[in-house]
Design an enzyme around this catalytic site. Structure first.
Site, PDB file in Angstrom:
ATOM      1  N   THR A 188       1.196  -0.929  14.274  1.00 34.97           N
ATOM      2  CA  THR A 188       0.622  -0.133  13.188  1.00 34.97           C
ATOM      3  C   THR A 188      -0.842  -0.548  13.077  1.00 34.97           C
ATOM      4  OG1 THR A 188       1.119  -1.822  11.564  1.00 34.97           O
ATOM      5  CG2 THR A 188       2.793  -0.142  11.894  1.00 34.97           C
ATOM      6  N   GLU A 333       6.608   3.382  12.877  1.00 34.82           N
ATOM      7  CA  GLU A 333       7.920   2.752  12.803  1.00 34.82           C
ATOM      8  C   GLU A 333       9.050   3.717  13.146  1.00 34.82           C
ATOM      9  OE1 GLU A 333       5.449   2.425  10.704  1.00 34.82           O
ATOM     10  OE2 GLU A 333       5.330   0.405   9.838  1.00 34.82           O
ATOM     11  N   LYS A 440      -2.453   5.480 -10.861  1.00 33.11           N
ATOM     12  CA  LYS A 440      -1.537   5.278 -11.989  1.00 33.11           C
ATOM     13  C   LYS A 440      -2.329   5.381 -13.286  1.00 33.11           C
ATOM     14  CE  LYS A 440       1.457   2.632  -9.059  1.00 33.11           C
ATOM     15  NZ  LYS A 440       0.787   2.019  -7.913  1.00 33.11           N
ATOM     16  N   TRP A 445       1.797   9.113 -12.679  1.00 31.58           N
ATOM     17  CA  TRP A 445       1.205   9.057 -11.345  1.00 31.58           C
ATOM     18  C   TRP A 445       0.440  10.338 -11.018  1.00 31.58           C
ATOM     19  CZ3 TRP A 445       5.264   6.520  -7.544  1.00 31.58           C
ATOM     20  CH2 TRP A 445       5.483   5.209  -7.947  1.00 31.58           C
TER      21      TRP A 445
HETATM   22  P1  ADP Z   1      -1.302   3.891  10.347  1.00 32.18           P
HETATM   23  O1  ADP Z   1      -1.850   5.045   9.548  1.00 32.18           O
HETATM   24  O2  ADP Z   1      -1.100   2.663   9.542  1.00 32.18           O
HETATM   25  O3  ADP Z   1      -1.930   3.743  11.662  1.00 32.18           O
HETATM   26  P2  ADP Z   1       0.877   5.533  11.124  1.00 32.18           P
HETATM   27  O4  ADP Z   1       0.062   6.362  12.026  1.00 32.18           O
HETATM   28  O5  ADP Z   1       2.211   5.115  11.535  1.00 32.18           O
HETATM   29  O6  ADP Z   1       0.154   4.225  10.758  1.00 32.18           O
HETATM   30  O7  ADP Z   1       0.885   6.252   9.730  1.00 32.18           O
HETATM   31  C1  ADP Z   1       2.025   6.607   9.036  1.00 32.18           C
HETATM   32  C2  ADP Z   1       1.647   7.066   7.682  1.00 32.18           C
HETATM   33  O8  ADP Z   1       0.715   8.152   7.737  1.00 32.18           O
HETATM   34  C3  ADP Z   1       2.795   7.612   6.878  1.00 32.18           C
HETATM   35  O9  ADP Z   1       3.541   6.591   6.299  1.00 32.18           O
HETATM   36  C4  ADP Z   1       2.063   8.477   5.852  1.00 32.18           C
HETATM   37  O10 ADP Z   1       1.554   7.703   4.790  1.00 32.18           O
HETATM   38  C5  ADP Z   1       0.910   9.009   6.633  1.00 32.18           C
HETATM   39  N1  ADP Z   1       1.225  10.361   7.120  1.00 32.18           N
HETATM   40  C6  ADP Z   1       1.608  10.723   8.345  1.00 32.18           C
HETATM   41  N2  ADP Z   1       1.754  12.052   8.426  1.00 32.18           N
HETATM   42  C7  ADP Z   1       1.466  12.560   7.211  1.00 32.18           C
HETATM   43  C8  ADP Z   1       1.437  13.872   6.628  1.00 32.18           C
HETATM   44  N3  ADP Z   1       1.708  14.952   7.330  1.00 32.18           N
HETATM   45  N4  ADP Z   1       1.102  13.979   5.326  1.00 32.18           N
HETATM   46  C9  ADP Z   1       0.805  12.893   4.578  1.00 32.18           C
HETATM   47  N5  ADP Z   1       0.797  11.643   5.066  1.00 32.18           N
HETATM   48  C10 ADP Z   1       1.124  11.470   6.361  1.00 32.18           C
END
Ligand code: ADP
Length: 548
Positions: A188, A333, A440, A445
């Site tokens: 990540t 994940e 918040k 929220w």
């Molecule tokens: P990082 O952003 O930490 O590199 P990831 O690419 O795995 O890790 O990101 C996953 C996160 O991205 C999700 O938990 C969510 O918060 C956000 N995310 C992914 N797709 C969407 C979407 N279509 N709309 C809103 N948030 C999204």
């Protein structure tokens, strides 16, 4: 317990190599086209690709790499990176794709944590490799993804990929591997703390490729020409390098130039029908197209995910350019696919506004994933489109722990995503926010994503981020940070007035700040943690009113 009655079927393990082997055998002449870092275009077929992937496997075996060892990549979207995917996993070693946009210290941490034995890198990362090599003493070799003629001048001793391959014949049979053995390792991006590794298996990678290809998921087919804009280091380009050979789709790799003009020209030249990427990169493409007054002649659908697709972007793609947007949600994940916004027949009979509302959400799960929303005590919340809570997932391609970390992140067998969401009676997921980004205000929220989406719909706004700002009375109130579109002006008060009637009154931002650019993470998402730091001492006018 009695022995179950076993099915009398061939026991064929789900191996990653079988995807490429299938394409090489049954779509042998289908092309893979890449814009190379060397500056020219490269074209070959799935058949050629498999041969070279086998040569790579032979070369790595000759270097003494054992099954289970991690081989890292630091590379853009290109044919050699695809060969690395299959040439490593094909004989049982693990392909560890590293995001080169992370800070060098983070990359060094990841290489050491993963215990990578070799690192394959694009020549544009030569300098980065020189910085990393002294910090990564356990790496046995650095392999430049080029030929001897293009080897960069470096302090680190490196090998050329093409020379390694040339020493091998490519006559090699992919071994059958236990399908539960590790295939890929993705970290990540570590917006908080150190990056964490998600270790996939052959079984989960293949099942994910099946799931991704379905008509109501990514909907890929042998008639498609697919250009993944999402980099191959961002959760394996969302599985496209596996789903494309599974379906026989043509692959088009853009290399490192992801600006609007380069992408548009490549899409047109290679009859690209299908693409996928994060909203930020589409922003560049759409801006270029508007300025140049050009249209797509072949692109008909695109997956947008990684962060919320702003409704204004969805409208532009669909209404102005006739391109279907498939809004998708997922995370590292979970390999990454979770949900996609595709409508059922019944939903597609509803009014255009109702359909649009559904498409703006993150959509329906695909088989292989289950989801639920829970309150802080872990009680499941109703799917009424109103109640929002923490989103938990489970399924075939969801991790049960992080790599080299014994603590289980699971809660009652479910993985907590860190996202806050609603689920509506259509079973459509709507991500309200990341739990750490939600604002918040007075115990209630506010969704920062919803606030940003309104701002982006204003013609003078190029990009917007909404963050929580400290407030003496309400604890937190929304602050909008905006990058203006070139040549169009807007004032703070005009933007605040723009919110009237579009969101609940108490959701309207208390203040607007204009900046030249917004910080992004290594995967192109808004870096709100950094923004919150930058604006930590920002005083909202409403806070002063409260104090007066
Ligand atoms: P990082 O952003 O930490 O590199 P990831 O690419 O795995 O890790 O990101 C996953 C996160 O991205 C999700 O938990 C969510 O918060 C956000 N995310 C992914 N797709 C969407 C979407 N279509 N709309 C809103 N948030 C999204």
């Amino acid at each position: 317990m009695t022995t179950p009655l076993l099915g009398q079927m061939m026991d064929t393990p789900l191996n990653v190599s079988s995807l490429l082997a299938h394409a090489a055998r049954h779509f042998g002449n289908t092309e893979i086209v890449s814009r190379r870092l060397e500056g020219d275009m490269h074209r070959y077929t799935y058949r050629d690709c498999e041969k070279r992937a086998k040569q790579l496997a032979q070369a790595l075996i000759a270097l003494g790499v054992q099954p289970g060892e991690r081989i890292a990549t630091l590379a853009w979207c290109g044919y050699r990176h695809l060969e690395a995917y299959y040439g490593t996993t094909g004989f049982g070693s693990v392909c560890h794709t590293i995001n080169p946009r992370l800070f060098p210290e983070q990359i060094a941490y990841i290489v050491n944590h993963a215990d990578d034995s070799y690192v394959l890198f694009d020549i544009s990362f030569a300098e980065l490799v020189d910085t990393l090599a002294p910090q990564c003493p356990k790496v046995r070799g650095w392999i430049a993804l080029t030929d001897d003629a293009h080897l960069p001048d470096m302090q680190t001793p490196v090998m050329s990929y093409e020379t390694l391959l040339a020493a091998q014949g490519g006559v090699y049979e992919w071994p059958l591997i236990d399908e539960r053995a590790a295939s890929y390792l993705c970290y990540t991006s570590g917006t908080t703390g150190n990056p964490k590794g998600a270790l996939y298996s052959h079984r989960t990678t293949v099942l994910h490729a099946y799931g991704a290809s379905l008509p109501d998921a990514m909907s890929l087919s042998a008639r498609d020409s697919v250009l993944p804009v999402v980099p191959m280091f961002h959760v394996n380009a969302w599985g496209i390098p596996h789903a494309a050979p599974l379906t026989g789709a043509k692959l088009v790799f853009p290399g490192k130039d992801l600006d609007g003009k380069s992408l548009y020209e490549l899409m047109e030249a290679e009859r690209v029908t299908y693409s996928a990427g994060v909203p930020t990169v589409w922003l560049g493409l759409l801006t270029y197209m508007k300025q140049a007054g050009v249209r797509f002649s072949s692109l008909n659908r695109t997956v947008i995910g990684g962060s919320a697709c702003p409704p204004a972007m969805l409208r532009t793609f669909q209404d102005d350019y006739g391109v279907e947007v498939i809004h998708a949600w997922g995370m590292t994940e979970m390999s990454p696919l979770g949900t996609l916004a595709k409508l059922t027949w019944e939903q597609s009979q509803r009014s255009p506004d109702e359909q649009r509302e559904l498409r703006e959400k993150q959509g329906h799960v695909i088989y292989g994933v289950d989801m639920k929303i829970v309150d802080p005590d872990g009680n499941e919340l109703p799917w009424d489109g109103v109640a929002f809570g923490d989103l938990h997932v489970r399924g075939h391609w969801v991790i049960n722990r992080y790599f080299r970390n014994e603590d289980s992140p699971l809660v009652d067998g479910w993985f907590p995503t860190g996202d806050v969401a609603t689920i509506d009676p259509d079973s459509f997921l709507h991500i309200t926010d990341r739990s750490k980004d939600v604002i918040k205000s007075g115990g209630e929220w506010i969704s920062s994503i919803d606030i940003e989406n309104v701002a982006i719909a204003h013609p003078a706004v190029a990009e917007a981020a909404c963050i929580a700002c400290a407030h003496p009375k309400w604890t937190e109130r929304p602050l909008l940070v905006v990058v203006k579109r070139k040549g169009i002006d807007v004032t703070r008060d005009e933007l605040i007035a723009f919110y009237q009637g579009k969101v609940a009154k108490w959701w309207i931002p208390d203040d607007v700040v204009f900046v030249d650019e917004l910080p992004h993470t290594a995967t192109g998402k808004l870096q709100k943690l950094k923004l919150r730091e930058i604006f930590r001492d920002h005083v909202l006018p409403s806070a002063l009113e409260g104090a007066a």
